[in-house]
Structures are given as C-alpha cells and as structure tokens.
Write a protein that holds these residues in place. Structure first.
Motif, PDB file in Angstrom:
ATOM      1  N   ALA A  53      91.536  21.354 -57.284  1.00 55.80           N
ATOM      2  CA  ALA A  53      90.793  21.332 -58.542  1.00 55.80           C
ATOM      3  C   ALA A  53      91.705  21.411 -59.748  1.00 55.80           C
ATOM      4  CB  ALA A  53      89.790  22.495 -58.564  1.00 55.80           C
ATOM      5  N   ALA A  54      92.917  21.907 -59.548  1.00 55.91           N
ATOM      6  CA  ALA A  54      93.878  22.000 -60.651  1.00 55.91           C
ATOM      7  C   ALA A  54      94.773  20.758 -60.715  1.00 55.91           C
ATOM      8  CB  ALA A  54      94.735  23.255 -60.478  1.00 55.91           C
ATOM      9  N   TYR A  55      94.403  19.716 -59.962  1.00 57.39           N
ATOM     10  CA  TYR A  55      95.130  18.441 -59.931  1.00 57.39           C
ATOM     11  C   TYR A  55      96.567  18.601 -59.425  1.00 57.39           C
ATOM     12  CZ  TYR A  55      91.168  16.555 -62.478  1.00 57.39           C
ATOM     13  OH  TYR A  55      89.899  16.173 -62.820  1.00 57.39           O
ATOM     14  N   ARG A  56      96.719  19.477 -58.450  1.00 60.36           N
ATOM     15  CA  ARG A  56      97.998  19.625 -57.774  1.00 60.36           C
ATOM     16  C   ARG A  56      97.838  19.134 -56.345  1.00 60.36           C
ATOM     17  NH1 ARG A  56     101.668  22.343 -60.684  1.00 60.36           N
ATOM     18  NH2 ARG A  56     102.920  22.943 -58.892  1.00 60.36           N
ATOM     19  N   TYR A  57      98.906  18.517 -55.831  1.00 57.31           N
ATOM     20  CA  TYR A  57      98.841  17.870 -54.520  1.00 57.31           C
ATOM     21  C   TYR A  57      99.425  18.769 -53.427  1.00 57.31           C
ATOM     22  CZ  TYR A  57      97.508  13.604 -56.918  1.00 57.31           C
ATOM     23  OH  TYR A  57      96.826  12.676 -57.664  1.00 57.31           O
ATOM     24  N   HIS A  58      98.804  18.652 -52.226  1.00 48.48           N
ATOM     25  CA  HIS A  58      99.200  19.418 -51.047  1.00 48.48           C
ATOM     26  C   HIS A  58      99.231  18.482 -49.844  1.00 48.48           C
ATOM     27  CE1 HIS A  58      97.805  23.283 -53.047  1.00 48.48           C
ATOM     28  NE2 HIS A  58      97.115  22.381 -53.713  1.00 48.48           N
ATOM     29  N   LEU A  59      99.928  18.893 -48.780  1.00 46.91           N
ATOM     30  CA  LEU A  59      99.825  18.169 -47.515  1.00 46.91           C
ATOM     31  C   LEU A  59      98.398  18.277 -46.996  1.00 46.91           C
ATOM     32  CD1 LEU A  59     103.109  19.204 -45.641  1.00 46.91           C
ATOM     33  CD2 LEU A  59     102.661  17.105 -46.920  1.00 46.91           C
ATOM     34  N   GLY A  60      97.919  17.165 -46.395  1.00 42.61           N
ATOM     35  CA  GLY A  60      96.533  17.110 -45.959  1.00 42.61           C
ATOM     36  C   GLY A  60      96.331  17.279 -44.470  1.00 42.61           C
ATOM     37  N   ALA A  61      95.060  17.405 -44.092  1.00 40.63           N
ATOM     38  CA  ALA A  61      94.699  17.657 -42.698  1.00 40.63           C
ATOM     39  C   ALA A  61      95.091  16.510 -41.780  1.00 40.63           C
ATOM     40  CB  ALA A  61      93.192  17.909 -42.596  1.00 40.63           C
ATOM     41  N   GLY A  62      95.109  15.291 -42.295  1.00 36.51           N
ATOM     42  CA  GLY A  62      95.488  14.148 -41.462  1.00 36.51           C
ATOM     43  C   GLY A  62      96.919  14.262 -40.963  1.00 36.51           C
ATOM     44  N   LEU A  63      97.787  14.817 -41.809  1.00 39.47           N
ATOM     45  CA  LEU A  63      99.179  14.994 -41.414  1.00 39.47           C
ATOM     46  C   LEU A  63      99.312  16.088 -40.369  1.00 39.47           C
ATOM     47  CD1 LEU A  63     101.964  13.842 -42.125  1.00 39.47           C
ATOM     48  CD2 LEU A  63     102.235  15.737 -43.729  1.00 39.47           C
ATOM     49  N   PHE A  64      98.514  17.154 -40.515  1.00 36.36           N
ATOM     50  CA  PHE A  64      98.555  18.227 -39.522  1.00 36.36           C
ATOM     51  C   PHE A  64      98.099  17.714 -38.163  1.00 36.36           C
ATOM     52  CE2 PHE A  64      97.478  21.116 -43.326  1.00 36.36           C
ATOM     53  CZ  PHE A  64      98.802  21.121 -43.722  1.00 36.36           C
ATOM     54  N   ALA A  65      97.059  16.890 -38.160  1.00 36.80           N
ATOM     55  CA  ALA A  65      96.565  16.333 -36.901  1.00 36.80           C
ATOM     56  C   ALA A  65      97.624  15.449 -36.251  1.00 36.80           C
ATOM     57  CB  ALA A  65      95.286  15.528 -37.157  1.00 36.80           C
ATOM     58  N   LEU A  66      98.319  14.663 -37.078  1.00 39.32           N
ATOM     59  CA  LEU A  66      99.358  13.777 -36.553  1.00 39.32           C
ATOM     60  C   LEU A  66     100.514  14.585 -35.973  1.00 39.32           C
ATOM     61  CD1 LEU A  66      99.985  10.721 -36.381  1.00 39.32           C
ATOM     62  CD2 LEU A  66     101.232  10.949 -38.525  1.00 39.32           C
ATOM     63  N   SER A  67     100.892  15.673 -36.647  1.00 42.92           N
ATOM     64  CA  SER A  67     101.991  16.496 -36.144  1.00 42.92           C
ATOM     65  C   SER A  67     101.609  17.165 -34.828  1.00 42.92           C
ATOM     66  CB  SER A  67     102.385  17.546 -37.181  1.00 42.92           C
ATOM     67  OG  SER A  67     101.342  18.480 -37.386  1.00 42.92           O
ATOM     68  N   SER A  68     100.340  17.548 -34.698  1.00 41.82           N
ATOM     69  CA  SER A  68      99.879  18.145 -33.443  1.00 41.82           C
ATOM     70  C   SER A  68      99.960  17.145 -32.304  1.00 41.82           C
ATOM     71  CB  SER A  68      98.438  18.658 -33.597  1.00 41.82           C
ATOM     72  OG  SER A  68      98.376  19.707 -34.534  1.00 41.82           O
ATOM     73  N   LEU A  69      99.598  15.903 -32.581  1.00 45.17           N
ATOM     74  CA  LEU A  69      99.698  14.861 -31.557  1.00 45.17           C
ATOM     75  C   LEU A  69     101.144  14.624 -31.153  1.00 45.17           C
ATOM     76  CD1 LEU A  69      97.109  12.267 -32.931  1.00 45.17           C
ATOM     77  CD2 LEU A  69      96.867  13.677 -30.879  1.00 45.17           C
ATOM     78  N   ALA A  70     102.041  14.646 -32.139  1.00 45.49           N
ATOM     79  CA  ALA A  70     103.463  14.446 -31.837  1.00 45.49           C
ATOM     80  C   ALA A  70     103.978  15.546 -30.917  1.00 45.49           C
ATOM     81  CB  ALA A  70     104.267  14.415 -33.139  1.00 45.49           C
TER      82      ALA A  70
END
Length: 250
Positions: A53-70
């Motif tokens: 909401a403060a217009y700051r960017y973070h790593l997203g859930a899609g990346l976490f899912a991909l890292s788990s698969l790796a």
C-alpha cells in the motif's frame, strides 16, 4: 531481450535484500522509472513481486513457490533430510547441507540450533569458497585441474585472522581435506564460529553435497566441536548410503 532478462533478475536479487521503492530500483538499474515500472509490472503479473500500500516492492509468492520446487528437485536434499534432522536433534547445533553448482557453493538446507545464538546463513545463500568448511569439502572432490581453475578465480577476502588468503594455502588445505575426508572452518569466516563438514556421495562415489555442524564458541570451544565429528561422519555416510553409495565404498 537478454538485457531485459538481466535487468529483471537484478531487480529480484535486489528485492531479496529487502523492500525497495520504484525510484530506488530504477536508480539501481540506471534506467528511467517508466522502464523499471514495465519490468516490475511484468514480474507482478507472474507473482514474482508485489507492491504494498505504500508503493514499495517485495518478492512475491510466485517466486517462493518456484524456489520450493527447485529445492524439491534436489534428490540429495530429500535423502538427507531425516538424517540431518536427527543430527540436529542429537547435537542441538546448527546443521547445514550445501551443494556445488556453477562455480559456487550454495546452502540447500539448514536446521537451526536450539541455542539462542543463531547463524547468519540461510537456504540459497552462497558459502565463501576459501573459508567455509562445506566449500572445502566440495572443492576437494573436483578434478585437480578444475580445482586449480576455481581457486585461481577466488577473491581471497580476509574475514578473520585465520582466513586462508592465497591460492597456494587453499590448494594445500584441499589436498588435506581430500586425504582425510572432512574439512573445518576454524574461525576462518567469522571469528566466533567453528565448523566441521563431511562429504555426501552418490552411487558413483562422487561428492554431491556437504553436510556440516556449525557452533559459536560461546556454546562450545573448538576442541568440543571436533568431538562432534564422528556423529557428522556417520550422518554423511548414512545419507550417502541412501543416495546409492555401496557399503564400504569411499
């Protein structure tokens, strides 16, 4: 296209260090904000980043899912898990599993100590090639020519008074590791941490991972850490057996 991919990867790496604003990310890339915004919007669509909401960017859930698969694709990690958990439970100390890939040593699993003093390390973090015990185990198994090539490219940053700071010193250490079958980090990366590491081998006898125990000296002195070595070696042999290494093999 390759430049776009490189920029997107740099954005993800930067966000791995913490949240950032659009202005900060554009400055990092050396591009106009509109260019950075287009990249971020594409990454948002794939859920690799998200904007709060403060217009700051973070790593997203899609990346976490991909890292788990790796991680799940690493057979040695699955084979090692119960053994490393048991070692962690028996010793109460931090246990790591690391692998060598693309000229780097990366932690692929970690079991935290039950003591309040915690290690800085985390899954996915690179280990220092010239001083981490897991790195020494993995480099020691490389063919001699490859070992020398890798060592020649290392930046020998002196982290402590005990850090090896020349290629010759590290190569001699790797010869010792290869001969005795385990490695140590005796306050070489952090002055208050000691570590021992042992090789995990596959059915061919090749070292595919390194398991380690790391202990702050306020918990155990160096000599007591060495007393944990038999348990570590037994654990590494058990993991190697589950990876297909025949009984009595190297």
């Amino acid at each position: 296209m390759s430049q776009t991919v490189t920029r997107a990867l740099r954005l993800l790496a930067e966000l791995g260090e913490g949240e950032r604003s659009l202005d900060q990310l554009a400055e990092l890339l050396g591009v106009h904000k509109t260019t950075a915004l287009r990249l971020l919007q594409s990454l948002e669509e794939e859920r690799f980043v998200y904007r709060d909401a403060a217009y700051r960017y973070h790593l997203g859930a899609g990346l976490f899912a991909l890292s788990s698969l790796a991680l799940e694709q690493r057979g040695v990690r699955r084979a090692a898990a119960p053994h490393l958990a048991a070692l962690n439970s028996a010793t109460g100390q931090t246990v790591h599993l690391a692998a060598y890939e693309g000229g780097e040593v990366v932690y692929i699993d970690k079991y935290d100590s039950r003591h309040p003093v915690r290690m800085y390390s985390r899954i996915g973090l690179r280990a220092a090639l010239h001083c981490a015990a897991v790195a020494k185990v993995l480099l020691a198994d490389l063919p001699v020519a490859e070992r020398r090539r890798v060592v020649a490219g290392i930046d020998f940053t002196p982290h402590t008074a005990n850090t090896l700071t020349t290629p010759e010193a590290l190569l001699a250490e790797l010869d010792t590791v290869a001969a005795r079958g385990w490695a140590q980090d005796h306050a070489e990366h952090e002055s208050f941490i000691n570590c021992v590491a042992a090789p995990v081998r596959d059915a061919t006898g090749r070292v595919v991972a390194a398991a380690s125990i790391s202990v702050p000296d306020v918990v155990l002195p160096y000599e007591r850490v060495l007393e944990l070595l038999p348990q570590l070696l037994a654990t590494a042999r058990a993991v190697s057996a589950d990876c297909g290494l025949p009984p009595g093999a190297a």
